[in-house]
Design a protein around this motif. Sequence first.
Motif, PDB file in Angstrom:
ATOM      1  N   SER A 286      22.903  11.126  27.466  1.00  0.00           N
ATOM      2  CA  SER A 286      22.478  11.769  28.716  1.00  0.00           C
ATOM      3  C   SER A 286      21.564  12.963  28.491  1.00  0.00           C
ATOM      4  O   SER A 286      21.008  13.500  29.452  1.00  0.00           O
ATOM      5  CB  SER A 286      23.705  12.195  29.523  1.00  0.00           C
ATOM      6  OG  SER A 286      24.514  13.078  28.768  1.00  0.00           O
ATOM      7  N   GLY A 287      21.400  13.424  27.246  1.00  0.00           N
ATOM      8  CA  GLY A 287      20.475  14.523  26.959  1.00  0.00           C
ATOM      9  C   GLY A 287      21.145  15.865  26.747  1.00  0.00           C
ATOM     10  O   GLY A 287      20.519  16.908  26.934  1.00  0.00           O
ATOM     11  N   LYS A 288      22.425  15.848  26.339  1.00  0.00           N
ATOM     12  CA  LYS A 288      23.163  17.109  26.156  1.00  0.00           C
ATOM     13  C   LYS A 288      22.528  17.977  25.068  1.00  0.00           C
ATOM     14  O   LYS A 288      22.352  19.193  25.246  1.00  0.00           O
ATOM     15  CB  LYS A 288      24.628  16.804  25.788  1.00  0.00           C
ATOM     16  CG  LYS A 288      25.383  16.026  26.853  1.00  0.00           C
ATOM     17  CD  LYS A 288      26.821  15.787  26.462  1.00  0.00           C
ATOM     18  CE  LYS A 288      26.939  14.890  25.229  1.00  0.00           C
ATOM     19  NZ  LYS A 288      26.388  13.546  25.419  1.00  0.00           N
ATOM     20  N   SER A 289      22.186  17.386  23.933  1.00  0.00           N
ATOM     21  CA  SER A 289      21.592  18.166  22.837  1.00  0.00           C
ATOM     22  C   SER A 289      20.222  18.700  23.233  1.00  0.00           C
ATOM     23  O   SER A 289      19.869  19.831  22.885  1.00  0.00           O
ATOM     24  CB  SER A 289      21.482  17.298  21.578  1.00  0.00           C
ATOM     25  OG  SER A 289      22.757  16.933  21.102  1.00  0.00           O
ATOM     26  N   THR A 290      19.461  17.903  23.959  1.00  0.00           N
ATOM     27  CA  THR A 290      18.144  18.372  24.413  1.00  0.00           C
ATOM     28  C   THR A 290      18.293  19.554  25.358  1.00  0.00           C
ATOM     29  O   THR A 290      17.543  20.536  25.268  1.00  0.00           O
ATOM     30  CB  THR A 290      17.385  17.234  25.105  1.00  0.00           C
ATOM     31  OG1 THR A 290      17.274  16.121  24.210  1.00  0.00           O
ATOM     32  CG2 THR A 290      15.997  17.677  25.515  1.00  0.00           C
ATOM     33  N   LEU A 291      19.266  19.479  26.277  1.00  0.00           N
ATOM     34  CA  LEU A 291      19.516  20.592  27.190  1.00  0.00           C
ATOM     35  C   LEU A 291      19.985  21.827  26.424  1.00  0.00           C
ATOM     36  O   LEU A 291      19.547  22.948  26.696  1.00  0.00           O
ATOM     37  CB  LEU A 291      20.556  20.197  28.239  1.00  0.00           C
ATOM     38  CG  LEU A 291      21.023  21.326  29.170  1.00  0.00           C
ATOM     39  CD1 LEU A 291      19.843  21.897  29.952  1.00  0.00           C
ATOM     40  CD2 LEU A 291      22.111  20.829  30.122  1.00  0.00           C
ATOM     41  N   MET A 292      20.867  21.634  25.442  1.00  0.00           N
ATOM     42  CA  MET A 292      21.364  22.780  24.669  1.00  0.00           C
ATOM     43  C   MET A 292      20.223  23.448  23.903  1.00  0.00           C
ATOM     44  O   MET A 292      20.134  24.686  23.868  1.00  0.00           O
ATOM     45  CB  MET A 292      22.466  22.326  23.720  1.00  0.00           C
ATOM     46  CG  MET A 292      23.064  23.461  22.914  1.00  0.00           C
ATOM     47  SD  MET A 292      23.895  24.706  23.932  1.00  0.00           S
ATOM     48  CE  MET A 292      25.489  23.900  24.157  1.00  0.00           C
ATOM     49  N   ARG A 293      19.340  22.660  23.318  1.00  0.00           N
ATOM     50  CA  ARG A 293      18.200  23.263  22.622  1.00  0.00           C
ATOM     51  C   ARG A 293      17.298  23.991  23.618  1.00  0.00           C
ATOM     52  O   ARG A 293      16.779  25.074  23.314  1.00  0.00           O
ATOM     53  CB  ARG A 293      17.400  22.198  21.874  1.00  0.00           C
ATOM     54  CG  ARG A 293      16.142  22.774  21.228  1.00  0.00           C
ATOM     55  CD  ARG A 293      15.441  21.855  20.291  1.00  0.00           C
ATOM     56  NE  ARG A 293      14.269  22.523  19.738  1.00  0.00           N
ATOM     57  CZ  ARG A 293      13.496  22.045  18.775  1.00  0.00           C
ATOM     58  NH1 ARG A 293      13.774  20.873  18.227  1.00  0.00           N
ATOM     59  NH2 ARG A 293      12.457  22.720  18.344  1.00  0.00           N
ATOM     60  N   PHE A 294      17.126  23.420  24.799  1.00  0.00           N
ATOM     61  CA  PHE A 294      16.316  24.064  25.840  1.00  0.00           C
ATOM     62  C   PHE A 294      16.918  25.426  26.201  1.00  0.00           C
ATOM     63  O   PHE A 294      16.193  26.428  26.327  1.00  0.00           O
ATOM     64  CB  PHE A 294      16.246  23.162  27.063  1.00  0.00           C
ATOM     65  CG  PHE A 294      15.520  23.772  28.233  1.00  0.00           C
ATOM     66  CD1 PHE A 294      14.141  23.846  28.252  1.00  0.00           C
ATOM     67  CD2 PHE A 294      16.230  24.289  29.309  1.00  0.00           C
ATOM     68  CE1 PHE A 294      13.466  24.413  29.334  1.00  0.00           C
ATOM     69  CE2 PHE A 294      15.569  24.853  30.385  1.00  0.00           C
ATOM     70  CZ  PHE A 294      14.190  24.919  30.400  1.00  0.00           C
ATOM     71  N   ILE A 295      18.230  25.490  26.342  1.00  0.00           N
ATOM     72  CA  ILE A 295      18.902  26.746  26.682  1.00  0.00           C
ATOM     73  C   ILE A 295      18.751  27.760  25.552  1.00  0.00           C
ATOM     74  O   ILE A 295      18.466  28.943  25.787  1.00  0.00           O
ATOM     75  CB  ILE A 295      20.391  26.491  26.991  1.00  0.00           C
ATOM     76  CG1 ILE A 295      20.529  25.689  28.292  1.00  0.00           C
ATOM     77  CG2 ILE A 295      21.165  27.802  27.087  1.00  0.00           C
ATOM     78  CD1 ILE A 295      21.945  25.240  28.583  1.00  0.00           C
ATOM     79  N   ASP A 404      26.792  22.796  19.973  1.00  0.00           N
ATOM     80  CA  ASP A 404      26.426  21.480  20.505  1.00  0.00           C
ATOM     81  C   ASP A 404      27.126  20.375  19.714  1.00  0.00           C
ATOM     82  O   ASP A 404      27.361  20.511  18.512  1.00  0.00           O
ATOM     83  CB  ASP A 404      24.916  21.281  20.421  1.00  0.00           C
ATOM     84  CG  ASP A 404      24.488  19.903  20.899  1.00  0.00           C
ATOM     85  OD1 ASP A 404      24.714  19.586  22.074  1.00  0.00           O
ATOM     86  OD2 ASP A 404      23.968  19.133  20.058  1.00  0.00           O
ATOM     87  N   GLY A 405      27.434  19.266  20.411  1.00  0.00           N
ATOM     88  CA  GLY A 405      27.987  18.085  19.744  1.00  0.00           C
ATOM     89  C   GLY A 405      29.381  18.294  19.209  1.00  0.00           C
ATOM     90  O   GLY A 405      29.701  17.814  18.120  1.00  0.00           O
TER      91      GLY A 405
END
Length: 813
Positions: A286-295, A404-405
């Motif tokens: 769903s893009g959790k890691s991408t969102l965490m990096r964005f934050i 993350d993760g």
Amino acid sequence: MDPFSALSVAANIVQFIVYGINIVSKGNQLYKSTDGALIENVELQEATIRLQQLSRNFDKSLDQSLSQGLSAQNDESIQKICGECKAVSKELVEKLERLKVPEGHPHKKWKSFRQALKSVWTKERIEDIAQRLSQLRIELDSHVLVSLREQVTIMSIQQNARFTSLENESKKIMFALLANNEALLAGIESNFRNLNLSSQSEHAKTREILHAHTEANHRRKAELHILESLRFETMKYRYETISEAHKRTFEWIFRDPDAEGKPWSSFIKWAESGSGIYWINGKAGSGKSTLMRFIVDDPQTQSHLQQWAPRENLITPAFFFWNSGVPEQRSQAGLLRSIIYEALQKHTHLFPLVFPEEWPKILELSRHEVSPISEVWSSSRLRKAFRRLLGCSSKEFRFCFFIDGLDEYDGDHEEIANYFSDISSLPYIKFCIASRPLTVFKDTFSMSSALRLQDLTSHDIEIYVKDKLNGHNRMKVLTAKDPRRSNDLVQELIAKAAGVFLWVTLVVTSLLKGLGQRDGFPQLLERLDSFPSELGHLYGHMLNLIDPIYMAEGARLFRTYKLHTNMLRPVTAEELYITHIVDLPRVLGTTSDDLQRARNEEVELLNSNFLDNHEFSIYDCQSLLEHMDYLLWTRCGGLLEINKGEHLREPSIHYEGTVEYLHRTAREYLDREDVWEAICRHETDGITFEPALQLLMCQVLRLKRLSISEITGLERTSRAIHHFWLEVCLICRVHNLVTIDSLKIRRRLLYEFDYQATNFFGKANVLSPENPELQHSSSYGFPSNWQSDFLCETIRYGLQFYVEAQYCPTKDF
């Protein structure tokens, strides 16, 4: 006429003739003269004029003396003489002027004669006047000398008076100095004492500065030693491999949920004034890691957190778990090492507080220029250090951790969840955690601020899909003709995605491929309908799309990659490429007889020119990566991919991409027993293809291809050889090859490695006059009580099969 009368007449005649001659001579001289005057008259006139000027100067000097009251008795006589001089000289000059012939006279000859006659007549008068002037000059000289003597006498008297006055003043000064001698000496002594004290003070300050500078250097060395021992090679690797958020996506995280009409806990409020845990959960892909990096990357995060704590007193470490990486990337030890490293790197004053036992010892060794032994951090030591780090938190010093993760943690999920939950209950510490919604996490984080990602990304998916598809020229043409069907395609894709961003990227890739083949809307919709909604089914679909003629190559790549991952380190594109193109028949011989001969005879196994003659040079990085991209897509269905970021492994000297699973879920799918058996069934040439031997040959070939110009010096050369040797030992220990043929080939490969390593060691300018003989590659850094040769190396690293082959060559393996 009597004689006397005749003599008198003759004398008169002679006198008249002489007088006439004088007149004629003077007339002729006047006629030829440029200024109309006789030479003797000119000289006399000039002398007279000089006398006039001298008289005037005397008058001025006398007047000045009178005005200053310095006149002498003789000055009046001088003044009278000057008056007479001026009168007589004036008369003489007037007479001489009258005797000149005017310039330009019309009767110059006659005038010259007349003036000559006048000169003769007035000669005596002029001589009388000149004689008078001469007498006046003599008188004037005498009076001037007398006047000078008087002036000198007066000046001498005045000078004596001045010297007397000066002497008196000097005596007064000397008496005053002698009177104040004691006070002066006391003042001088006081100044010297103050100067000495100031000098001592400055020396003390200088010593303090030098000591502080030296101590700061020692502290920095100790700090770097601890930091380096905490750091591990892949610490930031997972973060760097996560794709950056597509533009204009995930920006809603910094907005008010009520204004957006979406159900999530406000991240802004939590960052600015909240506490505890903020949990980002979502299903796989769903893009959790991408969102965490964005934050983590976005400056707005720091801006909001600064409302909770000042920036200079805020520590925000981040760690990204990855269960497909090395142990440090998925363990609690790796997590704590990374967090402590990041905190201490920015706030070095915490070293003594976090490591109260280790710090004094390491600092003392640094002061004595002794290199400390590298620290080995056990989990218990790291947990103690982490507790001390958290103990530094206060109202002025706060922590916000980004993890993350968490579901990829290789340990007890309940234990790690409770661990973070307990820590977050402290007043100045909070966590932002992302994971899949496992039951244990739901139970532990149920009371925390949270969001469910797949419910919030429909607009982000729409932005991504439209940007990708509408950027293709073919899609622009189709949309212009039928905008309704274009919109229906996008909306159906969004609905089918169900918030799984990974699924969207795979489908969009397929649609772009179709647009490149001039697909219309019917074909694009058919492609979309053919993709299963579940990721597991989707991965099976991707494998089924592989061309049957590539299935065997794909199986080899999958098998080799899986063996690589068992070595617990990232796999480079270079290594996988070499193991793919190098196989035993091509390297050892083209026929079975050649293969048998290579196995039974001690011959050089690897042709050093093999890679030079290959279509792609392994050191042409761009060609290598592009070709591997093509191989992984066509042979592995895209389930393996290359991360082209800069990931440089020590002592690697090449810029390499690393091969990774498409997603954690792809690894989970391929690890399923039924899926793996189906893949291996496609590999039909198992007798000649053994991944472990491929890996061994890869390391030997890489060593053979290593350029001397790229690595120089004894230490760097030894490190490079040691790196390849550790890879070889790891392959031999991890992959247990039990067949007689494979063991023999492996032994031959070790022979080849030893030969190439020692040869390379000698070429690297290691030989010297003190050490003229070629040393074994293991001699550098080898224990002095060990013999330096390859057999000792194999014993040292536990390669039992090689030792048995050396001492028991007839033993049946």
